[in-house]
Write a protein that holds these residues in place. Structure first.
Motif: not given
Length: 1066
Positions: A93, A111, A200-201, A205, A207, A215-218, A237, A239
């Protein structure tokens, strides 16, 4: 961008705008795979195992890679889109920066990557391929200043990697990106190259498993192990991170380049902040250095102007591209921090930064003068310079620059004509040089970048020399000028008796840059001090204080300028004086050094030299007191300034030594010790030292480091890479750094206005500290763990509240009732970062009766008690060996600082000569009169005794008396009484009267031509003069002899008691 050193800016001129559409819809390639650096196993890459959340084994690097100011020798390539130093990071994460676990991270796309289920691969290799290095160098030079080409690269590639938990169409989403590290072993850079980003996710996380979005992007950016410094790339972090293929900080979509070797990450972007970045951020007084400026958004059609505020010097810079400009420094005749302001738009001076201007004295000349004794006007001379010293080595020109100080303004003037040969390495010194006293050679760009001053390199400063008559004129001119200034006295000034003590007295004396043992150019070392092999200058106590030069011969003995022109003397200026019109180094060079050369070496007039020595009186050893030293080594074992030994193992930040009256404070950070396996032990070591002179100097912090051995911070900013092996100047601080062996850095810090220095031996395990105090004004005013410095070791255990422990107190009482009271008050520490300590820690005390003896103790420590103790309580051989080594070093230092017995200086007798073998016990001196003179009194041969006194007295030389035709002398014997007083004169008169009565006609001391000189009898030893003359036994014996046979009496002098010696007087 967002980092710990400035606000977050969600805009960047020259970066493609991220639209709503780009944010929510995946985008594809903008950096073609063909534009990646070659990768894959076919190109020699090593592939990571196909493990979820896995990564590489520890990768030893073939060079040191500098990241956030720290040198790293190994790293890990982690499958989840990041590279880490020191340890793996398998966390899938992505986390916000700064991290809490002191991990150094470079995240290109952190990620939840799954190459075990979703395919793809992660590969890496190190390379020194010349073509790849050249390509990377050229790419960086478009936007950053890079003097040397890259010498090493690491290429890591994530190819066609998917995300964890992908399903349905999500299984088709793949990302491809490449991370490149590059260094020239001076500066380090990171490249992020993005070929395609389709997700990205990961699903864990939060996604979407079908799209890989939400969710919680890279995370993308950089994190330092100090838990404070970090940098996140725009869009990380969020989009918008998917758009890194179409955005850029170098105006090339999908390519991001960062400078990572400094204390902050250098990004290529421009904005409207008032703070600018400048590289390098140091320069020398001569100028000519190329500085690269980023910050404003530059426009090629506008002139960029720069100004040094302190000197009001304005100059133009050249625009390179929209994010950078090149400024070449003009000569700046001051040292220390200066403010550089920038006006990029012709409107206002809103942009500013700070530069450090270094003294000419610390500069290694890049233009070398050959056969410098031949640099006389009219002679053909040669120079050597390395073409790589300048970024542009073609179309150069050589100039002779004359220095002048007119109407309060120093400046350089180009001296014409100068006929330089085609190779640019030889020319004749022209007569026009005679208009100056000081000069230097400059090699510069012939055709500088439009709008910029020419980049240049310089020789050393040298004296203009013509002939003996011209030097006599220069000496006379100097004398007239010097008469207008206050006279210089050598009272209360002294030099160490021997060179070894001068080198140890680091708080008060520093090596003369023109005459030092470590000068690699032996042909130029001490060229202005004949007979000397090293000199020391008194460290500047204030910007206006009188200077002192102390010079030593090849035996380490102090040279007196009255014996040799290579001796030291008092000085009007120091090399750093810059108050009341003084120019750093140049005032010293012209007023003190040039006057010495013209009056005593280049002129053939003895009178001129005597005039100089009168105006710059000698400084002797008399009155010199060696400094006192204290230490804290190992577990830690301390020796106070008064010599009290004890051990203290508190955890936290403590005051080692403090002088409230002048603001000096030295703090130490004590942490729990670990054994060889990293297990915490019941002991402590010093891991950091911080010091300052409050309100006067910068704050410096020194830390031990497991990767880089040492780290140095100034005012909270990392400066390790800026510290040179000679000396680096900061505000009222001098810092020296050297690598003494593979595991130890020695760092010396001098608090210049105080006479106190701190020397630290830093290893990856601990710091051993040595404090030297040479200023007696501190006696009785110090406090802290090193005692009160009053020459009494029995009262050193005084707590912060003033309670005194007995000198024989047990170590438990010393720990709690003395040591712990000197813990730094919360929020008052000099350290820029806090440290967590165990509140319930109780150490093993050093006076514990029984400790188990570990195997190997005898072989490692011998009889060294502190080493044995440290090994027993820590189990760490490195700590124990370091303790033993440092304590041996401290004991040698104490021996070196024992006061040296030395006999006082002996003047050459007037009308005589002196031949002396030295001034230490056992040395001999022979004194003789010149031809035509005879010795009336004194000892021709003397020996320096163990008590520091000569065995006899100096001779008194009188002119020989020649007989006239009538047998009478037409001359009077003239000699110096030297200060024996009127009583001696009266005695001589009495003896003369006796002689007149003793003989029928007057007699003279007759010396026929060609006859053998006759020495007169010594009437009485001058050493007995303090006694009444008629109690002097030798004098009375002589009177007896003169009176024998023909009894007679002489008139009684008025000062002789009428009741005594009736047989001699009437």
């Amino acid at each position: 961008m967002c980092s710990n050193v400035g606000p977050c800016h969600w805009y960047s001129v020259g970066i493609l705008l991220v639209t709503f559409t780009l944010t929510f819809y995946p985008v594809s390639s903008n950096v073609a795979l063909s534009d990646f650096y070659p990768f894959g196993e076919i190109n020699g890459d090593t592939a990571n195992k196909q493990d979820d959340d896995g990564g590489s084994d520890k990768i030893p690097l073939s060079v040191n890679y500098t990241f956030y100011g720290l040198d790293y020798t190994s790293l890990y390539v982690n499958n989840n889109g990041l590279l880490t130093f020191k340890k793996e990071k398998k966390t899938y994460k992505p986390q916000s920066f700064p991290l809490n676990d002191n991990t150094s991270v470079i995240a290109i796309f952190w990620a939840d990557i799954d190459i075990q289920r979703e395919g793809g691969n992660v590969t890496y290799r190190q390379t020194t391929d010349a073509s790849l290095l050249r390509r990377a160098t050229e790419q960086v030079r478009k936007y950053f200043f890079l003097r040397k080409e890259f010498t090493w690269m690491l290429i890591a590639t994530w190819y066609e990697v998917g995300f964890y938990g992908a399903s349905n169409s999500g299984e088709l989403k793949k990302n491809t990106f490449q991370l490149v590290l590059a260094t020239n072993e001076e500066k380090s850079f990171v490249f992020f190259l993005y070929n395609k980003l389709q997700w990205t996710t990961g699903s864990n996380s939060r996604g979407n498993s079908s799209t890989g979005l939400g969710g919680n992007p890279a995370q993308v950016g950089f994190n330092s192990e100090d838990r404070v410094s970090y940098f996140t790339v725009e869009g990380a972090q969020t989009d918008a991170v998917i758009n890194l293929t179409r955005t850029s900080n170098v105006d090339e979509p999908g390519i991001w380049i960062f400078g990572v070797s400094g204390s902050v990450i250098r990004d290529v972007h421009c904005n409207h902040d008032v703070q600018i970045e400048i590289v390098p951020n140091t320069g020398f007084m001569f100028g000519g250095e190329e500085l690269y400026v980023t910050g404003p958004c530059f426009q090629s059609d506008l002139n960029v102007m720069a100004r040094i505020v302190q000197t009001n010097t304005t100059f133009q810079c050249a625009v390179i591209n929209f994010v950078s400009a090149k400024c070449v420094l003009p000569p700046i005749f001051r040292t220390g921090e200066v403010t550089l302001k920038l006006n990029p738009y012709g409107i206002s001076w809103n942009y500013s930064t700070v530069l450090q201007i270094n003294n000419v004295a610390t500069m290694t000349p890049k233009v070398v003068r050959k056969e410098i004794n031949q640099w006389i006007v009219g002679n053909k001379v040669e120079i050597y310079w390395n073409s790589t010293s300048l970024s542009s080595s073609q179309n150069m020109t050589v100039e002779l620059m004359g220095y002048q100080y007119n109407n309060g303004t120093p400046n350089f003037t180009i001296i014409n004509p100068l006929d330089v040969d085609g190779s640019l390495n030889s020319f004749v010194l022209p007569e026009s040089l005679m208009s100056f006293q000081t000069a230097a050679v400059r090699v510069r760009e012939k055709y500088p970048v439009p709008g910029s001053l020419p980049a240049a390199v310089w020789s050393d400063v040298f004296p203009v020399r013509v002939n003996a008559n011209w030097s006599s004129l220069m000496c006379s001119t100097w004398n007239v000028t010097d008469n207008l200034l206050p006279s210089i006295s050598s009272n209360n000034l002294s030099c160490p008796s021997i060179a070894k003590q001068a080198s140890r007295d680091t708080g008060r004396f520093a090596s003369d840059p023109l005459c030092r043992l470590d000068n690699l150019n032996k042909s130029t070392n001490c060229i202005y001090k004949p007979g000397a092999v090293q000199c020391f200058l008194r460290i500047l106590q204030s910007e206006s204080s009188t200077g002192v030069s102390c010079c030593y011969d090849d035996s380490g003995d102090l040279i007196d300028i009255r014996d040799s022109n290579g001796g030291g003397s008092s000085l009007r200026y120091t090399v750093r004086s810059q108050k009341d019109g003084a120019v750093p180094y140049f005032s010293f060079f012209e007023d003190d050094l040039l006057s010495s050369l013209h009056c005593c070496q280049y002129s053939d007039s003895t009178d001129m030299c005597q005039l100089f020595k009168k105006k710059r009186p000698p400084v002797t050893y008399e009155g010199y007191e060696p400094p006192k030293a204290a230490q804290a080594a190992g577990d830690p074992h301390l020796t106070t300034l008064d010599g009290k030994n004890y051990t203290f193992n508190g955890l936290g930040d403590f005051i080692l030594v403090e002088d409230i009256s002048n603001g000096v404070v030295v703090e130490v950070r004590s942490v729990q010790a670990q054994d060889m396996k990293g297990n915490y032990q019941n002991a402590s070591i010093f891991s950091g030292v911080a010091m300052t002179t409050r309100g006067v100097s910068d704050v410096i912090e020194v830390y031990s480091d497991t990767d880089t051995v040492s780290r140095i911070l100034i005012n909270g900013l990392l400066v390790t890479q800026q510290i040179s092996t000679s000396v680096t100047q900061f505000k009222d601080l001098s810092v020296y750094k050297s690598r003494t062996d593979e595991t130890t850095d020695n760092i010396l810090v001098v608090l210049e206005s105080t006479g106190l220095s701190v020397s630290m031996d830093v290893t990856s395990d601990l710091i051993n500290v040595l404090v030297v105090v040479g200023d007696d004004r501190m006696k009785g005013h110090l406090r802290g763990l090193l005692g009160n410095y009053n020459d009494d070791p029995n009262d050193d255990f005084i707590s912060r509240t003033g309670e005194q422990l007995a000198a024989n107190a047990n170590m438990e009482d010393v720990h709690f009732k003395f040591g712990m009271t000197w813990e730094v008050i919360q929020n008052q520490s000099l350290f820029s970062s806090a440290v967590r300590q165990a509140n319930d820690f109780i150490p093993t005390f050093s006076d514990t009766d029984v400790l188990p003896v570990r195997n190997g103790t005898e072989e490692m420590c011998g009889e060294n008690v502190q080493c044995r103790f440290d090994f027993q309580v820590t189990g760490n051989e490195a700590i124990a060996r370091s303790t033993a080594k440092f304590i041996d070093k401290f004991n040698v230092l104490k021996e070196d600082l024992v006061k040296v017995v030395r006999c006082p200086y002996l003047d050459t007798p007037e009308n005589g000569v002196k031949n002396i073998t030295g001034y230490f016990p056992g040395a001999n001196v022979t004194l003789e009169c010149l031809p035509g003179f005879v010795a009336l009194s004194g000892d021709h041969r003397q020996t320096c005794k163990e008590n520091g006194r000569w065995s006899g007295t100096s001779i008194v030389c009188a002119e020989k008396v020649v007989q006239t035709d009538d047998g009478h002398s037409q001359e009077i014997i003239i000699y110096s009484l030297g200060g024996f007083g009127i009583g001696i004169l009266a005695t001589i008169i009495v003896i003369c009267l006796i002689c007149q009565y003793q003989r029928r006609k007057p007699r003279k001391i007759i010396v026929e031509e060609e006859s053998t000189p006759v020495d007169l009898h010594i009437i009485f030893p001058p050493s007995n003069i303090p006694r009444p003359m008629f109690e002097n036994e030798e004098f009375l014996e002589i009177l007896e002899q003169l009176n024998s046979g023909d009894g007679f009496k002489i008139p009684r002098p008025s000062y002789v008691d009428p009741q005594i010696f009736e047989e001699y007087f009437f």
